[in-house]
Write a protein that holds these residues in place. Structure first.
Motif, PDB file in Angstrom:
ATOM      1  N   VAL A  33     -25.561 -18.376 -24.794  1.00 51.62           N
ATOM      2  CA  VAL A  33     -24.556 -17.362 -24.457  1.00 51.62           C
ATOM      3  C   VAL A  33     -24.631 -17.051 -22.968  1.00 51.62           C
ATOM      4  N   GLN A  34     -23.470 -16.996 -22.335  1.00 54.91           N
ATOM      5  CA  GLN A  34     -23.385 -16.598 -20.931  1.00 54.91           C
ATOM      6  C   GLN A  34     -23.347 -15.074 -20.851  1.00 54.91           C
ATOM      7  N   LEU A  35     -24.172 -14.509 -19.972  1.00 55.35           N
ATOM      8  CA  LEU A  35     -24.295 -13.053 -19.859  1.00 55.35           C
ATOM      9  C   LEU A  35     -23.844 -12.588 -18.478  1.00 55.35           C
ATOM     10  N   ILE A  36     -22.951 -11.593 -18.447  1.00 57.72           N
ATOM     11  CA  ILE A  36     -22.501 -10.987 -17.206  1.00 57.72           C
ATOM     12  C   ILE A  36     -22.949  -9.536 -17.206  1.00 57.72           C
ATOM     13  N   PHE A  37     -23.879  -9.185 -16.337  1.00 57.09           N
ATOM     14  CA  PHE A  37     -24.354  -7.807 -16.224  1.00 57.09           C
ATOM     15  C   PHE A  37     -23.633  -7.126 -15.064  1.00 57.09           C
ATOM     16  N   CYS A  38     -22.905  -6.050 -15.369  1.00 61.72           N
ATOM     17  CA  CYS A  38     -22.186  -5.302 -14.349  1.00 61.72           C
ATOM     18  C   CYS A  38     -22.895  -3.968 -14.130  1.00 61.72           C
TER      19      CYS A  38
ATOM     20  N   ALA B 277     -30.571  -1.129  -9.218  1.00 57.56           N
ATOM     21  CA  ALA B 277     -30.602  -1.778 -10.527  1.00 57.56           C
ATOM     22  C   ALA B 277     -30.302  -3.265 -10.408  1.00 57.56           C
ATOM     23  N   ARG B 278     -29.365  -3.611  -9.541  1.00 60.38           N
ATOM     24  CA  ARG B 278     -29.011  -5.018  -9.348  1.00 60.38           C
ATOM     25  C   ARG B 278     -30.201  -5.797  -8.803  1.00 60.38           C
ATOM     26  N   GLU B 279     -30.890  -5.252  -7.818  1.00 56.55           N
ATOM     27  CA  GLU B 279     -32.050  -5.936  -7.230  1.00 56.55           C
ATOM     28  C   GLU B 279     -33.179  -6.093  -8.244  1.00 56.55           C
ATOM     29  N   GLN B 280     -33.373  -5.064  -9.072  1.00 54.26           N
ATOM     30  CA  GLN B 280     -34.418  -5.144 -10.091  1.00 54.26           C
ATOM     31  C   GLN B 280     -34.131  -6.246 -11.104  1.00 54.26           C
ATOM     32  N   LEU B 281     -32.873  -6.353 -11.520  1.00 50.70           N
ATOM     33  CA  LEU B 281     -32.520  -7.403 -12.475  1.00 50.70           C
ATOM     34  C   LEU B 281     -32.664  -8.782 -11.848  1.00 50.70           C
ATOM     35  N   LEU B 282     -32.201  -8.914 -10.624  1.00 48.85           N
ATOM     36  CA  LEU B 282     -32.285 -10.219  -9.954  1.00 48.85           C
ATOM     37  C   LEU B 282     -33.731 -10.649  -9.731  1.00 48.85           C
TER      38      LEU B 282
ATOM     39  N   PRO C  74     -29.138 -19.977 -14.999  1.00 41.98           N
ATOM     40  CA  PRO C  74     -27.769 -20.353 -14.620  1.00 41.98           C
ATOM     41  C   PRO C  74     -26.687 -19.679 -15.466  1.00 41.98           C
ATOM     42  N   ASN C  75     -27.035 -19.242 -16.682  1.00 44.73           N
ATOM     43  CA  ASN C  75     -26.038 -18.627 -17.562  1.00 44.73           C
ATOM     44  C   ASN C  75     -26.047 -17.097 -17.495  1.00 44.73           C
ATOM     45  N   ILE C  76     -26.773 -16.555 -16.517  1.00 46.36           N
ATOM     46  CA  ILE C  76     -26.820 -15.105 -16.353  1.00 46.36           C
ATOM     47  C   ILE C  76     -26.280 -14.728 -14.973  1.00 46.36           C
ATOM     48  N   ARG C  77     -25.303 -13.835 -14.955  1.00 48.50           N
ATOM     49  CA  ARG C  77     -24.736 -13.336 -13.701  1.00 48.50           C
ATOM     50  C   ARG C  77     -24.985 -11.837 -13.612  1.00 48.50           C
ATOM     51  N   VAL C  78     -25.439 -11.381 -12.470  1.00 48.71           N
ATOM     52  CA  VAL C  78     -25.646  -9.959 -12.232  1.00 48.71           C
ATOM     53  C   VAL C  78     -24.690  -9.538 -11.120  1.00 48.71           C
ATOM     54  N   LEU C  79     -23.732  -8.693 -11.457  1.00 44.44           N
ATOM     55  CA  LEU C  79     -22.691  -8.303 -10.515  1.00 44.44           C
ATOM     56  C   LEU C  79     -22.844  -6.844 -10.110  1.00 44.44           C
ATOM     57  N   GLY C  80     -22.545  -6.563  -8.862  1.00 45.17           N
ATOM     58  CA  GLY C  80     -22.477  -5.184  -8.396  1.00 45.17           C
ATOM     59  C   GLY C  80     -21.087  -4.640  -8.637  1.00 45.17           C
ATOM     60  N   PHE C  81     -20.631  -3.785  -7.745  1.00 43.25           N
ATOM     61  CA  PHE C  81     -19.317  -3.166  -7.908  1.00 43.25           C
ATOM     62  C   PHE C  81     -18.218  -4.215  -7.846  1.00 43.25           C
ATOM     63  N   THR C  82     -17.275  -4.146  -8.776  1.00 41.51           N
ATOM     64  CA  THR C  82     -16.132  -5.042  -8.772  1.00 41.51           C
ATOM     65  C   THR C  82     -14.897  -4.293  -9.258  1.00 41.51           C
ATOM     66  N   ARG C  83     -13.750  -4.640  -8.685  1.00 42.76           N
ATOM     67  CA  ARG C  83     -12.482  -4.056  -9.115  1.00 42.76           C
ATOM     68  C   ARG C  83     -11.769  -4.953 -10.130  1.00 42.76           C
ATOM     69  N   GLU C  84     -12.456  -5.974 -10.606  1.00 43.81           N
ATOM     70  CA  GLU C  84     -11.803  -6.936 -11.491  1.00 43.81           C
ATOM     71  C   GLU C  84     -12.447  -6.989 -12.870  1.00 43.81           C
ATOM     72  N   VAL C  85     -12.889  -5.825 -13.329  1.00 46.34           N
ATOM     73  CA  VAL C  85     -13.426  -5.717 -14.682  1.00 46.34           C
ATOM     74  C   VAL C  85     -12.392  -6.179 -15.698  1.00 46.34           C
TER      75      VAL C  85
END
Length: 371
Positions: free
Chosen positions: A232-237, A244-249, A257-268
């Motif tokens: 499963v591909q995981l997107i953490f927003c 929190a983003r730095e801690q996860l990364l 490769p199947n995990i993405r950690v995103l900060g602020f985005t206007r394209e939820v």
């Protein structure tokens, strides 16, 4: 002829109140380009030092002492803000509200938070002649939203309308409009196009939201999701929470490769179209956005009070399930791995959405009421 002006007043206690105000403002402009709108987080606008400090204190209370938040919610559930409290709010926090209204000269004021709502209600009692609409941004009706001076209540569901009527509010002063979402959520984007835009893989995808306030840090259920990373591909927003983003990364479990950690985005809105399951805190706005996209939802640790009520509504309506155990994760992650079953379930949710929710209804109702 002068263009119609709508003033939308909110507060930053959680992002949902202000998001709803902006969503309504943009929706109004989308349907009636000539209309003028202005969104203000009133406390922050009038008190640029004190306002953010109070919001920060509230955030710490929510994250550190959620039971206290729930106790306060329940204790005051049937109480509207009395006149003394309204006067204190005005004198201490909202002194210049009448000047702001005089300068902007709105034809209508919409409040998406009880604080500004109470203060404008007091000004109307003292002679302000501007219609006041109250947009309740949850799936419950707490007493602090209610004031005799409110001309119209805009509410999420018939259940909330009934609760207001039980408080003695006439049915004619309540309109079921749903909580507005930004027009970006009114349309569906092509899943493959979104995958290409965000460099996502064409595989079962889970979107995890709610980390903006650090509410998902060091949690075994969230960590358990990462054990599915090969399937499963995981997107953490995590929003604007850079810590929190730095801690996860930095966590080896999330370096895949199947995990993405995103900060602020206007394209939820686009990311929801690319995802097959949403894991989220049950805030009224996020849940409504998820419903508008017809995406199944797992609700993560509701804060006692309005989030519990939101969660109960969406579970009862069939849009998701309370995330209680690792078994819940395994069940849903397995489901989205079966394309036919997953697609069939999402089509069912879209049918339910069409029966229960129209994202254009709230701005359309406001425009109609202004005529």
């Amino acid at each position: 002829m002068r263009k119609k002006r709508v003033l939308l007043l909110s507060e930053g206690f959680g992002s949902g109140h202000t998001q709803a105000a902006y969503a309504l403002a943009v929706g109004l402009k989308q349907l009636s380009p000539s209309i003028q709108t202005r969104v203000i987080e009133l406390g922050k606008f009038l008190n640029p030092v004190l306002g953010p400090w109070i919001v920060s204190a509230y955030r710490k209370t929510v994250t550190k002492q959620p039971k206290l938040v729930g106790m306060m919610y329940r204790t005051n559930y049937n109480k509207s803000l009395n006149r003394f409290t309204q006067l204190a709010l005005h004198r201490i926090f909202y002194t210049q509200t009448s000047q702001v209204i005089s300068q902007l000269k709105p034809d209508l004021i919409v409040c998406t938070h009880p604080g500004p709502n109470a203060v404008v209600a007091r000004l109307k009692r003292l002679g302000l002649d501007v219609p006041l609409y109250t947009l309740i941004t949850d799936y419950d009706a707490h007493g602090t939203w209610t004031n005799p001076e409110v001309n119209k209540y805009l509410v999420s569901t018939p259940i909330v309308k009934r609760k207001l009527m039980e408080r003695g509010i006439a049915a004619g002063r309540i309109e079921v409009t749903g909580i507005p979402v930004h027009p970006n959520f009114w349309h569906t984007f092509d899943k493959e196009d979104v995958q290409r835009q965000f460099n996502l893989k064409p595989m079962p995808t889970v979107m995890v939201m709610g980390g903006g306030w650090g509410l998902m840090e060091e949690d075994e259920l969230v960590d358990h999701m990462t054990t599915w990373r090969d399937k499963v591909q995981l997107i953490f927003c995590v929003g604007s929470n850079e810590k929190a983003r730095e801690q996860l990364l930095a966590n080896p479990m999330y370096q895949h490769p199947n995990i993405r950690v995103l900060g602020f985005t206007r394209e939820v809105n686009k990311l929801m179209d690319a995802s097959d399951l949403l894991v989220t805190k049950p805030g009224g706005m996020t849940c409504t956005e998820g419903m508008s996209k017809g995406i199944p939802m797992l609700f993560y640790k509701p804060i006692p009070g309005q989030e519990e009520e939101n969660c109960e509504y969406f579970v009862r309506s069939g849009f998701g399930e309370l995330l209680q155990s690792k078994e819940t994760i395994d069940k849903w992650f397995s489901l989205i791995g079966e394309p036919y079953a997953s697609g069939q379930f999402r089509r069912t949710l879209l049918t339910k959405r069409n029966q229960q929710y129209n994202p254009t209804k709230c701005p359309s109702a406001v425009l109609q009421l202004m005529q």
